[in-house]
Design an enzyme around this catalytic site. Structure first.
Site, mmCIF file in Angstrom:
data_model
loop_
_atom_site.group_PDB
_atom_site.id
_atom_site.type_symbol
_atom_site.label_atom_id
_atom_site.label_comp_id
_atom_site.label_asym_id
_atom_site.label_seq_id
_atom_site.Cartn_x
_atom_site.Cartn_y
_atom_site.Cartn_z
ATOM 1 N N LYS A 154 0.845 -1.209 0.000
ATOM 2 C CA LYS A 154 0.000 0.000 0.000
ATOM 3 C C LYS A 154 0.874 1.251 0.000
ATOM 4 O O LYS A 154 0.622 2.200 -0.748
ATOM 5 C CB LYS A 154 -0.936 -0.019 1.217
ATOM 6 N N GLN B 295 -4.361 -1.435 9.435
ATOM 7 C CA GLN B 295 -4.349 -2.775 8.853
ATOM 8 C C GLN B 295 -5.051 -3.768 9.781
ATOM 9 O O GLN B 295 -4.737 -3.857 10.968
ATOM 10 C CB GLN B 295 -2.896 -3.219 8.586
ATOM 11 N N ASP C 204 -10.667 3.046 4.027
ATOM 12 C CA ASP C 204 -11.010 1.624 3.950
ATOM 13 C C ASP C 204 -12.532 1.451 3.816
ATOM 14 O O ASP C 204 -13.011 0.355 3.547
ATOM 15 C CB ASP C 204 -10.513 0.897 5.211
#
Ligand code: NDP
Length: 303
Positions: A55, A99, A122
């Site tokens: 990422k 994460q 997200d």
């Protein structure tokens, strides 16, 4: 022999990343703003480390700023909340990605809901999910966004098509279903209690499988010519002990019947990170009230 179009997620994600980089450059040139993505990793899970590094690399390659926070596995929930609030307040950070999964002693929901919805790249905050349901402009979770882009890329007119989504998770099944509904598909959401899945799947013009069960969807469940999007990632044992990744669809059998199909790996997976960059760009534009920079929500045609 395969008759389906194989949807190449790597190639598609590279088209998307090109479009993102162009928009990031335009944002900098017109407004002197560089989108910033903060990634937070708690612990040393090897798979999570790989995802986070990827990422960061993708953000930097697109011309964005990347801020990485690696925290020890012993980090308390309170310390993580303090960091999230700091990132919420930092104007150079437009998107925050914590994460998942988090270590067991941390309440995942408490962390997700602490992220400012404007920076929720997200798309997992209840406000983002609620906006998607209410039809508002939201940051949509990345894997579902990638699925829709791939479908639109191979099926230019999907309004009125019957889409069957296997799985109803907050992460994939529900947002994919809502996005397909927003595209005017007729959507059926199936789950572990659904009766006669094979017959239901055979009625699908678009079949999205997100169940996490290796090769559950058989070739004779597929309507001839259907578009099949396989979100599943399952590792199955192999004689050499290394294991092999397969999706939720029996790919070899399904690709003889489908019109288009994503392989695993190399289908939906590569789109997920690229869509995170779409969200980071979008978040940066929204936070600065910028409307003259294109947010790529469709894939550019192949060159
Ligand atoms: P969850 O385990 O959260 O949800 C699975 C869903 O599948 C549930 O709704 C469940 O139904 C349903 N289900 C389970 N068994 C069956 C069955 N036999 N028949 C019909 N439905 C069934 O998984 P996720 O949504 O998080 O992920 C799904 C898959 O996608 C996983 O393999 C995951 O690794 C993969 N994934 C891939 C990503 C990518 O980037 N490619 C990103 C995210 C996930 P019920 O609700 O009734 O229990």
């Amino acid at each position: 022999m395969s008759s389906a179009i194989i949807i190449d997620g790597k190639e598609a994600s590279s088209r998307l990343k090109t479009a993102i980089a162009i928009s990031v450059a335009a944002l900098k040139a017109k407004h002197n703003i560089v989108p910033g993505l903060a990634t937070v990793l708690v612990g040393e899970d090897p798979a999570s480390q790989v995802y986070v590094r990827s990422k960061q690399k993708t953000a930097t390659a697109a011309g964005m700023n990347s801020f990485q926070h690696d925290l020890p596995v012993t980090t308390s929930q309170n310390d993580l909340l303090v960091l999230v609030r700091k990132l919420n307040a930092n104007p150079a950070v437009h998107g925050i990605l914590v994460q998942l999964p988090l270590p067991k002693h941390i309440d995942q929901f408490a962390i997700i809901t602490a992220i400012a919805p404007a920076k929720d790249v997200d798309g997992l905050h209840p406000e983002s999910a609620g906006r998607l349901l209410a039809g508002g402009d939201s940051l949509v979770s990345c894997t579902p966004m990638g699925c829709i882009m791939l479908i639109n890329d191979v099926m230019p007119a999907i309004a009125g098509k019957h889409a069957v989504v296997l799985g109803r998770s907050i992460l994939v099944g529900k947002p994919v279903s809502l996005l397909l509904l927003n595209e005017n598909c007729t959507v059926t959401m199936a789950h572990s209690k659904t009766q006669d899945l094979p017959a239901l799947c055979r009625s699908a013009d678009i079949l999205v499988a997100a169940v996490g069960k290796a090769e559950m969807v058989k070739g004779d469940w597929i309507k001839p010519g259907a578009t099949v999007i396989d979100v599943g990632i399952n590792r199955i044992p192999t004689p050499d002990g290394k294991g092999r990744l397969v999706g939720d669809v029996d790919y070899l059998a399904a690709s003889k019947v489908a019109g288009a199909i994503t392989p695993v790996p190399g289908g939906v997976g590569p789109m997920t990170i690229a869509c995170l960059m779409v969200n980071t760009l979008k978040a940066a534009c929204q936070q600065h009230g910028i409307k003259d920079v294109t947010i790529p929500l469709r894939l550019l045609p192949k060159a």
